[in-house]
Design a protein around this motif. Sequence first.
Motif, PDB file in Angstrom:
ATOM      1  N   GLU A 191      45.272  44.283  34.240  1.00 20.64           N
ATOM      2  CA  GLU A 191      43.991  45.143  34.685  1.00 20.64           C
ATOM      3  C   GLU A 191      42.895  43.698  35.027  1.00 20.64           C
ATOM      4  OE1 GLU A 191      43.108  47.480  31.168  1.00 20.64           O
ATOM      5  OE2 GLU A 191      44.220  49.226  32.617  1.00 20.64           O
ATOM      6  N   LYS A 192      43.326  42.868  34.112  1.00 20.44           N
ATOM      7  CA  LYS A 192      42.438  41.580  34.245  1.00 20.44           C
ATOM      8  C   LYS A 192      42.561  40.864  35.674  1.00 20.44           C
ATOM      9  CE  LYS A 192      42.579  39.715  29.586  1.00 20.44           C
ATOM     10  NZ  LYS A 192      43.245  38.382  28.678  1.00 20.44           N
ATOM     11  N   HIS A 218      46.010  53.681  42.543  1.00 17.71           N
ATOM     12  CA  HIS A 218      46.556  52.585  42.940  1.00 17.71           C
ATOM     13  C   HIS A 218      47.230  52.637  44.089  1.00 17.71           C
ATOM     14  CE1 HIS A 218      44.500  51.028  39.131  1.00 17.71           C
ATOM     15  NE2 HIS A 218      45.750  51.694  38.880  1.00 17.71           N
ATOM     16  N   GLN A 278      50.108  46.165  31.147  1.00 16.74           N
ATOM     17  CA  GLN A 278      48.709  46.405  31.736  1.00 16.74           C
ATOM     18  C   GLN A 278      47.107  46.280  31.131  1.00 16.74           C
ATOM     19  OE1 GLN A 278      48.618  51.328  29.836  1.00 16.74           O
ATOM     20  NE2 GLN A 278      47.019  51.080  31.752  1.00 16.74           N
ATOM     21  N   GLU A 279      47.107  45.129  30.541  1.00 15.72           N
ATOM     22  CA  GLU A 279      46.377  44.224  29.965  1.00 15.72           C
ATOM     23  C   GLU A 279      45.799  43.167  30.916  1.00 15.72           C
ATOM     24  OE1 GLU A 279      44.632  41.346  26.329  1.00 15.72           O
ATOM     25  OE2 GLU A 279      45.839  42.294  25.718  1.00 15.72           O
ATOM     26  N   HIS A 323      47.441  46.446  41.995  1.00 12.55           N
ATOM     27  CA  HIS A 323      47.957  47.945  41.729  1.00 12.55           C
ATOM     28  C   HIS A 323      48.829  48.419  42.901  1.00 12.55           C
ATOM     29  CE1 HIS A 323      43.316  48.680  42.284  1.00 12.55           C
ATOM     30  NE2 HIS A 323      43.052  47.363  43.455  1.00 12.55           N
ATOM     31  N   LEU A 329      50.685  48.597  38.352  1.00  9.57           N
ATOM     32  CA  LEU A 329      49.867  49.502  38.124  1.00  9.57           C
ATOM     33  C   LEU A 329      49.840  50.730  37.955  1.00  9.57           C
ATOM     34  CD1 LEU A 329      46.410  47.405  37.170  1.00  9.57           C
ATOM     35  CD2 LEU A 329      48.045  48.378  35.700  1.00  9.57           C
TER      36      LEU A 329
END
Length: 422
Positions: A116-117, A148, A112-113, A129, A132
């Motif tokens: 999301e960046k 998403h 996720q990290e 998207h 995720l």
Amino acid sequence: MAATRESKTTRAFRPAPFFDHGLFLLHLNRGKEEMGSGHYETARREFEEARRLRPRDPEVLLDLSITLFHLGQLADAEAMTRDLLAEHAESVPLLFNLGLILFKSGRDVDAQEPLEKVLGFAPAHRKAHLTLGLVAQKRGAWDEAQRHFKMAGAELNDGAEGDDSVARTARVAAAEVRKATASRPSPNDTRASPVVKPEPLDALTASGKHRLSSGIRPRPPTPVPAGAEPAAPARPLGPFSPKPGGFLSVSCGSGVRVRRGIVVGRSGAPVLEAFPAAMPDGLDQILVGASGDGILLVADPGRVPWLKALAGEALSVYPARLLAFESALACRAEVTPDTGDRTAPPFLKLSGRGAVALAVSSEPARFDVEPGQPLAIAARAVVAYGGEVVPELLEEGDPLSGLGAGPSIRFTGAGFVLADAR
């Protein structure tokens, strides 16, 4: 001691011998061909040979990491991608590749990290998207997953404008979410779809760093069969979606700037407005703004769209090679050499974060420029340049002009030049 240190520094940056550089390119290009054909084990061997000659070349490392991903060697692919991110921390392709590798490894929380960046740098990145959404679907966060999937194109109808493999995969996943099953899907049900693939090198940049590899290395254009029209890129980027026949679909919702004279159609009701007349250097005569609910169709006869993402760096584009760019990018006239045509518009310097669409005959070659290794090239072939390079018009008596190249530009400094033969 000072002389000794200087000598060591000089040796560290000495250009590689010609035969060494040629052998490196041979293995690199063979690896790309094999990877493009799906022969990943052969591609891995070629990239390993190229890596032996250039252990720190970022293009080799990225291509090798993508090959390892396809071979299922995810731990090695992750290590190589993290190593590249240490020097290119804001690279959207690298961040997405890391998230995809972690997702494929079953480490959804870790994935996720970086994903999301990616959305922090490129909010409309559809594959981020989609991935995720798959992560959210697995943990039962149905609303988040649907959001998403919608951004990935799940609400597009089959065959509609912008529909592609990412949208089709998002539609299938969204349909599963709508079933509102009470049980959480099996961890093996929604691993990375074949259409969710690692990203290529075209946006591998870091804030303040423009030079990605050593030497002046051309990146050959994609071969086109004799008599055939070159194919447009298959993957959309930002608001731009290439179409067959050299057309480019431009979604105006987030605001775009389009070169005058290339708009051949529209749908919906896009709002067109002139570029501020107060802008210097006649930019209002080159560009027009477009926004609102609608799509423009643009085309440059004889050329096809080529898309590039900017992630904080600058790119100076020759106006006749520009199709459009996102309004989020800053634009100003660039001071460039006089190529003999006093009426020719200046280069446009674009900077910031956003997508740019250029008009080319095929994928442009990239020539890296280093201090002490200037590049001289026909002015008519230059599409764009970036980094800390300085252009200078060569004198009429330059050998290139005598050989029929016409006015030529010499680029010095550290950066790159994108060139197209037609």
